[in-house]
Design a protein around this motif. Structure first.
Motif, mmCIF file in Angstrom:
data_model
loop_
_atom_site.group_PDB
_atom_site.id
_atom_site.type_symbol
_atom_site.label_atom_id
_atom_site.label_comp_id
_atom_site.label_asym_id
_atom_site.label_seq_id
_atom_site.Cartn_x
_atom_site.Cartn_y
_atom_site.Cartn_z
ATOM 1 N N GLN A 243 0.813 -1.216 0.000
ATOM 2 C CA GLN A 243 0.000 0.000 0.000
ATOM 3 C C GLN A 243 0.849 1.270 0.000
ATOM 4 O OE1 GLN A 243 -2.794 -0.362 3.211
ATOM 5 N NE2 GLN A 243 -3.818 -2.124 2.305
ATOM 6 N N ILE A 244 2.032 1.207 0.580
ATOM 7 C CA ILE A 244 2.927 2.360 0.518
ATOM 8 C C ILE A 244 3.381 2.582 -0.923
ATOM 9 C CG2 ILE A 244 5.179 3.249 1.250
ATOM 10 C CD1 ILE A 244 4.704 1.759 3.908
ATOM 11 N N GLU A 249 2.574 5.686 -6.139
ATOM 12 C CA GLU A 249 2.058 5.715 -7.505
ATOM 13 C C GLU A 249 0.935 6.737 -7.638
ATOM 14 O OE1 GLU A 249 2.903 0.990 -8.619
ATOM 15 O OE2 GLU A 249 0.915 1.651 -7.970
ATOM 16 N N LEU A 250 0.036 6.764 -6.652
ATOM 17 C CA LEU A 250 -1.070 7.720 -6.684
ATOM 18 C C LEU A 250 -0.552 9.151 -6.629
ATOM 19 C CD1 LEU A 250 -4.067 8.418 -6.652
ATOM 20 C CD2 LEU A 250 -4.065 8.032 -4.168
ATOM 21 N N GLU A 251 0.430 9.406 -5.777
ATOM 22 C CA GLU A 251 0.997 10.759 -5.681
ATOM 23 C C GLU A 251 1.611 11.187 -7.012
ATOM 24 O OE1 GLU A 251 3.747 10.451 -2.477
ATOM 25 O OE2 GLU A 251 2.207 10.653 -0.905
ATOM 26 N N ARG A 252 2.275 10.255 -7.695
ATOM 27 C CA ARG A 252 2.881 10.582 -8.987
ATOM 28 C C ARG A 252 1.805 10.910 -10.020
ATOM 29 N NH1 ARG A 252 6.184 6.766 -8.809
ATOM 30 N NH2 ARG A 252 5.198 5.184 -10.115
ATOM 31 N N GLN A 275 -9.846 7.391 -5.393
ATOM 32 C CA GLN A 275 -8.687 6.501 -5.240
ATOM 33 C C GLN A 275 -7.986 6.770 -3.900
ATOM 34 O OE1 GLN A 275 -9.167 4.193 -8.522
ATOM 35 N NE2 GLN A 275 -7.242 4.045 -7.433
ATOM 36 N N TRP A 276 -7.844 8.037 -3.547
ATOM 37 C CA TRP A 276 -7.187 8.411 -2.290
ATOM 38 C C TRP A 276 -7.984 7.879 -1.094
ATOM 39 C CZ3 TRP A 276 -8.768 11.207 1.951
ATOM 40 C CH2 TRP A 276 -7.768 11.591 2.850
ATOM 41 N N ALA A 277 -9.304 8.079 -1.111
ATOM 42 C CA ALA A 277 -10.141 7.651 0.009
ATOM 43 C C ALA A 277 -10.150 6.126 0.141
ATOM 44 C CB ALA A 277 -11.563 8.183 -0.168
ATOM 45 N N GLU A 278 -10.212 5.434 -0.989
ATOM 46 C CA GLU A 278 -10.229 3.968 -0.946
ATOM 47 C C GLU A 278 -8.909 3.413 -0.428
ATOM 48 O OE1 GLU A 278 -11.188 2.995 -4.922
ATOM 49 O OE2 GLU A 278 -13.321 3.474 -4.719
ATOM 50 N N LEU A 279 -7.809 4.072 -0.767
ATOM 51 C CA LEU A 279 -6.508 3.618 -0.280
ATOM 52 C C LEU A 279 -6.424 3.756 1.240
ATOM 53 C CD1 LEU A 279 -3.712 2.533 -0.919
ATOM 54 C CD2 LEU A 279 -2.949 4.882 -1.326
ATOM 55 N N ARG A 308 -8.745 -4.696 -7.626
ATOM 56 C CA ARG A 308 -9.568 -3.792 -8.449
ATOM 57 C C ARG A 308 -9.096 -2.347 -8.323
ATOM 58 N NH1 ARG A 308 -12.268 -6.180 -12.537
ATOM 59 N NH2 ARG A 308 -13.336 -8.059 -11.828
ATOM 60 N N TRP A 309 -8.702 -1.962 -7.100
ATOM 61 C CA TRP A 309 -8.238 -0.591 -6.887
ATOM 62 C C TRP A 309 -7.024 -0.294 -7.758
ATOM 63 C CZ3 TRP A 309 -3.760 1.847 -5.554
ATOM 64 C CH2 TRP A 309 -3.849 3.190 -5.178
ATOM 65 N N HIS A 310 -6.085 -1.225 -7.783
ATOM 66 C CA HIS A 310 -4.852 -0.996 -8.537
ATOM 67 C C HIS A 310 -5.123 -0.984 -10.039
ATOM 68 C CE1 HIS A 310 -0.287 -1.909 -8.863
ATOM 69 N NE2 HIS A 310 -0.495 -0.632 -8.591
ATOM 70 N N GLN A 311 -6.032 -1.820 -10.499
ATOM 71 C CA GLN A 311 -6.405 -1.784 -11.911
ATOM 72 C C GLN A 311 -6.983 -0.428 -12.289
ATOM 73 O OE1 GLN A 311 -9.020 -4.916 -13.172
ATOM 74 N NE2 GLN A 311 -7.324 -6.314 -13.628
ATOM 75 N N ARG A 312 -7.884 0.089 -11.436
ATOM 76 C CA ARG A 312 -8.483 1.403 -11.721
ATOM 77 C C ARG A 312 -7.431 2.498 -11.719
ATOM 78 N NH1 ARG A 312 -12.373 -0.591 -8.090
ATOM 79 N NH2 ARG A 312 -11.635 0.799 -6.437
ATOM 80 N N LEU A 313 -6.412 2.344 -10.866
ATOM 81 C CA LEU A 313 -5.339 3.349 -10.840
ATOM 82 C C LEU A 313 -4.575 3.352 -12.160
ATOM 83 C CD1 LEU A 313 -3.898 5.432 -8.980
ATOM 84 C CD2 LEU A 313 -2.231 3.620 -8.488
#
Length: 377
Positions: A243-244, A249-252, A275-279, A308-313
């Protein structure tokens, strides 16, 4: 679960930061050399049994989380020893004999013994009960014949733990055994890398042709119980490390959206917030379940969430880049090159398949947690 970091955890965090800072300065070692460096200073096997000494330091659950977080934040090298340390070692502690533990755990703790996992087959991916690789007794050991696929890091491993059928004529989860197989058997074991869409080949096909297995863990015919127990260990502190990486990846991707103006699009901005809230939700769910035992649904819930979260990202990254996502740095050359976000998008296509497909995870939750009738086959 009341999950708080205390003063001892803060001290442990400072120690971890100091060590990582000192050993990652300049040209840090990677691959097998890095594993030996970790092992030399006792950073492998922090969560193993406290009453046994294999050259590793023992850490509390919160300290294991601290080490995992700092390791990820320092962007330390990818671990070649993950499978041996976090999957095979706890399995030996839970199901193996004292002789097996004494034989293998010290080498894993020193970073000198690397492992791979021989589970999936061309006809038995998430459905491991369909395994066809067979093993027959040969004196005190076994001879293994069959094929495994998607075997991570098999080209680097010294050993492989193999789920094989030791009872002729057995079906489904009956008659399986959990065998330990040395990989250095020329002519009996053939490792063939699988080149993926990303251009990398960390996965492999492994062919066994009468390969020798030196040990059976948990007793002959009890392989299904051992294999299921191992899979439950696969989600744990390592989930928080993952998750870290997701957070980075999300920050980038957020930074890219701000830079190219995509963040002004209300639809894309809303998706970034989701995405941020789900993480954050996944993190608290992981912390909540980390100290729980005997919950058969927790690993499956975690896998469904992050897959699923990572796929959506990955999909969101491509949408934010727009048309530029279709061209890579090697677009005008013959080389097949991808940048980080393109690799992210392509690799995440497999997130809902490997490690147990979403369909299998839903079946586990339905049958083992909710008590629903088994799906007719």
């Amino acid at each position: 679960m009341d999950f708080e970091f205390g003063p001892e955890d803060d001290t442990f965090r400072r120690e971890a930061r100091e060590w990582l800072g000192a050993h990652l300065a300049g040209d840090a070692a990677e691959g097998p050399a890095w594993e030996r460096t970790l092992g030399r200073d006792g950073w492998i096997g922090l969560g193993w049994a406290a009453d046994a000494e294999y050259g590793n330091r023992h850490a509390t659950l919160t300290q294991q989380v601290v080490w995992a977080e700092e390791y990820a934040r320092f962007r330390a090298p990818a671990r070649l020893g993950h499978i041996g340390e976090n999957l095979l070692a706890p399995t030996l502690i839970a199901y193996g004999s004292q002789e097996q533990q004494t034989r293998h755990l010290p080498g894993i703790a020193r970073g000198e013994e690397l492992w791979c996992q021989g589970y999936s087959e061309p006809g038995a991916g998430s459905d491991l009960a369909s395994v066809r690789t067979r093993a027959v007794r040969d004196g005190t050991g076994y001879r293994v014949t069959g094929q495994k696929i998607w075997t991570s890091l098999a080209h680097e491993a010294h050993w492989c733990f193999v789920l094989a059928r030791t009872e002729p004529g057995s079906v489904r989860h009956h008659g399986l055994s959990f065998l330990l197989v040395p990989m250095d058997q020329p002519g009996r074991i053939d490792v063939r890398p699988i080149r993926q869409m990303t251009g990398t080949s960390e996965f492999n096909e492994v062919f066994f042709d009468g390969a020798e297995a030196v040990d059976v863990v948990g007793g002959e015919g009890n392989g299904w119980q051992v294999a299921v127990g191992l899979l439950a260990l696969e989600r744990g502190v390592s989930t928080l490390v993952q998750q870290i990486g997701f957070e980075e990846e999300l920050e980038r991707i957020v930074a890219l959206a701000v830079a190219n103006g995509a963040a002004t699009d209300p639809v894309l901005r809303d998706r970034l917030v989701h995405q941020w809230a789900e993480l954050r939700t996944m993190r608290w769910n992981a912390l909540r379940t980390l100290g729980s035992t005997g919950d058969p649904g927790a690993p499956s819930v975690a896998k469904l969430l992050w897959g699923r979260w990572h796929q959506r990202l990955g999909e969101l990254a491509m949408q934010i880049r727009g048309a530029a996502a279709a061209a890579g740095p090697g677009a005008w050359s013959s080389a097949y090159e991808l940048d980080e976000l393109q690799r992210l998008f392509l690799f995440t296509r497999a997130d809902t398949i490997y490690g147990g497909s979403d369909e299998i995870q839903r079946n586990i939750i339905a049958e083992r947690v909710l008590g629903l009738p088994r799906e007719q086959r």
